[in-house]
Scaffold this motif. Structure first.
Motif, PDB file in Angstrom:
ATOM      1  N   ASP A   1       0.826  -1.208   0.000  1.00 11.15           N
ATOM      2  CA  ASP A   1       0.000   0.000   0.000  1.00 11.15           C
ATOM      3  C   ASP A   1       0.862   1.261   0.000  1.00 11.15           C
ATOM      4  OD1 ASP A   1      -2.400  -1.379  -0.056  1.00 11.15           O
ATOM      5  OD2 ASP A   1      -2.523  -1.523   2.127  1.00 11.15           O
ATOM      6  N   ARG A   2       1.961   1.186   0.697  1.00 12.56           N
ATOM      7  CA  ARG A   2       2.870   2.338   0.756  1.00 12.56           C
ATOM      8  C   ARG A   2       3.460   2.646  -0.627  1.00 12.56           C
ATOM      9  NH1 ARG A   2       7.848   2.422   5.061  1.00 12.56           N
ATOM     10  NH2 ARG A   2       8.776   4.442   4.501  1.00 12.56           N
ATOM     11  N   ILE A   3       3.814   1.604  -1.349  1.00 10.11           N
ATOM     12  CA  ILE A   3       4.352   1.777  -2.698  1.00 10.11           C
ATOM     13  C   ILE A   3       3.277   2.340  -3.628  1.00 10.11           C
ATOM     14  CG2 ILE A   3       5.235   0.546  -4.726  1.00 10.11           C
ATOM     15  CD1 ILE A   3       6.554  -1.425  -2.755  1.00 10.11           C
ATOM     16  N   MET A   4       2.077   1.758  -3.534  1.00  9.10           N
ATOM     17  CA  MET A   4       0.987   2.192  -4.415  1.00  9.10           C
ATOM     18  C   MET A   4       0.598   3.642  -4.148  1.00  9.10           C
ATOM     19  SD  MET A   4      -1.353  -1.283  -4.348  1.00  9.10           S
ATOM     20  CE  MET A   4      -2.618  -0.631  -5.419  1.00  9.10           C
ATOM     21  N   ASP A   5       0.576   4.026  -2.882  1.00  7.16           N
ATOM     22  CA  ASP A   5       0.246   5.413  -2.546  1.00  7.16           C
ATOM     23  C   ASP A   5       1.343   6.363  -3.015  1.00  7.16           C
ATOM     24  OD1 ASP A   5      -2.127   4.676  -1.361  1.00  7.16           O
ATOM     25  OD2 ASP A   5      -1.279   4.528   0.658  1.00  7.16           O
ATOM     26  N   THR A   6       2.590   5.900  -2.952  1.00  7.96           N
ATOM     27  CA  THR A   6       3.717   6.747  -3.343  1.00  7.96           C
ATOM     28  C   THR A   6       3.717   7.016  -4.845  1.00  7.96           C
ATOM     29  OG1 THR A   6       5.108   5.947  -1.523  1.00  7.96           O
ATOM     30  CG2 THR A   6       6.235   6.935  -3.403  1.00  7.96           C
ATOM     31  N   VAL A   7       3.570   5.977  -5.647  1.00  4.49           N
ATOM     32  CA  VAL A   7       3.642   6.153  -7.110  1.00  4.49           C
ATOM     33  C   VAL A   7       2.320   6.661  -7.678  1.00  4.49           C
ATOM     34  CG1 VAL A   7       5.355   4.322  -7.298  1.00  4.49           C
ATOM     35  CG2 VAL A   7       2.954   3.773  -7.664  1.00  4.49           C
ATOM     36  N   GLY A   8       1.256   6.564  -6.884  1.00  5.38           N
ATOM     37  CA  GLY A   8      -0.058   6.988  -7.357  1.00  5.38           C
ATOM     38  C   GLY A   8      -0.818   5.811  -7.913  1.00  5.38           C
ATOM     39  N   ARG A   9      -1.950   5.500  -7.335  1.00  4.12           N
ATOM     40  CA  ARG A   9      -2.691   4.303  -7.728  1.00  4.12           C
ATOM     41  C   ARG A   9      -3.146   4.348  -9.188  1.00  4.12           C
ATOM     42  NH1 ARG A   9      -4.322   0.961  -3.239  1.00  4.12           N
ATOM     43  NH2 ARG A   9      -3.412   1.828  -1.320  1.00  4.12           N
ATOM     44  N   PHE A  10      -3.283   5.525  -9.743  1.00  2.00           N
ATOM     45  CA  PHE A  10      -3.667   5.657 -11.160  1.00  2.00           C
ATOM     46  C   PHE A  10      -2.526   5.243 -12.083  1.00  2.00           C
ATOM     47  CE2 PHE A  10      -2.121   9.643  -9.456  1.00  2.00           C
ATOM     48  CZ  PHE A  10      -1.157  10.035 -10.368  1.00  2.00           C
ATOM     49  N   ASN A  11      -1.326   5.119 -11.525  1.00  2.00           N
ATOM     50  CA  ASN A  11      -0.174   4.691 -12.320  1.00  2.00           C
ATOM     51  C   ASN A  11       0.060   3.180 -12.248  1.00  2.00           C
ATOM     52  OD1 ASN A  11       0.827   7.163 -13.424  1.00  2.00           O
ATOM     53  ND2 ASN A  11       1.568   7.733 -11.393  1.00  2.00           N
ATOM     54  N   ILE A  12      -0.729   2.497 -11.429  1.00  2.00           N
ATOM     55  CA  ILE A  12      -0.529   1.062 -11.221  1.00  2.00           C
ATOM     56  C   ILE A  12      -1.114   0.263 -12.384  1.00  2.00           C
ATOM     57  CG2 ILE A  12      -0.957  -0.912  -9.721  1.00  2.00           C
ATOM     58  CD1 ILE A  12       0.920   1.191  -8.560  1.00  2.00           C
ATOM     59  N   ILE A  13      -0.313  -0.658 -12.917  1.00  2.00           N
ATOM     60  CA  ILE A  13      -0.772  -1.538 -13.993  1.00  2.00           C
ATOM     61  C   ILE A  13      -1.260  -2.865 -13.426  1.00  2.00           C
ATOM     62  CG2 ILE A  13      -0.061  -2.832 -16.055  1.00  2.00           C
ATOM     63  CD1 ILE A  13       2.020  -0.636 -16.566  1.00  2.00           C
ATOM     64  N   LYS A  14      -0.506  -3.419 -12.479  1.00  2.00           N
ATOM     65  CA  LYS A  14      -0.849  -4.722 -11.934  1.00  2.00           C
ATOM     66  C   LYS A  14      -0.181  -4.925 -10.577  1.00  2.00           C
ATOM     67  CE  LYS A  14      -0.993  -9.641 -13.265  1.00  2.00           C
ATOM     68  NZ  LYS A  14      -0.618 -10.627 -14.319  1.00  2.00           N
ATOM     69  N   VAL A  15      -0.872  -5.654  -9.708  1.00  2.35           N
ATOM     70  CA  VAL A  15      -0.306  -6.000  -8.396  1.00  2.35           C
ATOM     71  C   VAL A  15      -0.426  -7.510  -8.205  1.00  2.35           C
ATOM     72  CG1 VAL A  15      -0.477  -5.727  -5.892  1.00  2.35           C
ATOM     73  CG2 VAL A  15      -0.942  -3.780  -7.393  1.00  2.35           C
ATOM     74  N   ARG A  16       0.678  -8.144  -7.851  1.00  3.84           N
ATOM     75  CA  ARG A  16       0.684  -9.583  -7.586  1.00  3.84           C
ATOM     76  C   ARG A  16       1.117  -9.834  -6.148  1.00  3.84           C
ATOM     77  NH1 ARG A  16       4.414 -11.183 -12.550  1.00  3.84           N
ATOM     78  NH2 ARG A  16       4.827  -8.940 -12.452  1.00  3.84           N
TER      79      ARG A  16
END
Length: 229
Positions: free
Chosen positions: A138-153
């Motif tokens: 969650d910390r990584i996703m919040d840092t880079v911006g969730r709109f920039n996320i392509i996939k999470v495994r």
């Protein structure tokens, strides 16, 4: 002239076929192949019709393989002195390859360095892959911006093969490990090579099997190198 070109073409087709099948190539290089059976297989898959010519091409290529450097022993010597480490509860976050993402990751790297947390970041032309502990997701996703996320495994395991310095100059070690994992039906989610560390990310259900396969690679190398000496 046409006949010579044809023979060269046939020899080239034979070489390409053998090179494309690592298990066949390995047996050819060690003289463990039935050339008649191999010739018929090559004829079937390539459409070549002259069995005798294909057999001759196989034998000639085998001769060339036999005089090349034997990389296998070099690989086994590296594996003999390697060891394994495993970390559970790993996740992979894949984000867009955007300069803003990398800029935001910079501060996070600094924070994690101070916290002694481990994170790997791999950049390609289309994406940025971040391998980290699951609790950092969650910390990584919040840092880079969730709109920039392509996939999470999630629910992944990181197995690290820690090898001696010689792995840097020894061709084929990573291919050897990947082949053994693939032969066991294990899907590698990601792989990263960092100096003397080779990192494999696998799913949790494959954890024990993958660790066992890699352990056997090391044990087999120890036995083979000891016997050779």
């Amino acid at each position: 002239m046409v006949e010579n070109v044809s023979r060269e073409s046939l020899a080239e087709k034979t070489r390409i076929y053998i090179d494309a099948h690592p298990s066949v190539k390995d047996c050819v290089s060690k003289g463990l192949i039935n050339y008649s059976s191999l010739a018929r297989l090559i004829m079937k898959d390539t459409g070549v019709e002259n069995e005798e010519a294909v057999m001759i091409a196989c034998r000639r290529y085998a001769g060339k393989l036999n005089v090349t450097t034997d990389h296998e022993l070099s690989i086994l010597k590296i594996m003999k002195d390697s060891r394994l480490e495993m970390r559970t509860k790993t996740c992979i976050v894949t984000a867009k390859n955007d300069w803003t993402v990398l800029h935001k990751m910079d501060n996070l790297f600094k924070d994690l360095w101070n916290e002694n947390s481990i994170m790997q970041c791999v950049q390609s032309a289309s994406a940025v892959t971040i391998i980290a502990e699951k609790m950092l997701k969650d910390r990584i996703m919040d840092t880079v911006g969730r709109f920039n996320i392509i996939k999470v495994r999630e629910n992944l395991v990181e197995i690290v093969v820690k090898s001696p310095e010689g792995i840097v100059d020894t061709p084929g070690v990573i291919a050897y490990l990947i082949t053994n994992l693939a032969d066991a039906g294990i899907n590698i989610e990601e792989t990263v090579s960092c100096h003397t560390d080779t990192i494999f990310i696998v799913q949790e259900p494959d954890m024990i099997n993958a660790y066992t396969v890699l352990t056997k690679c090391i044990q087999s190398a120890e036995e083979t190198v000891s016997a050779d000496n």
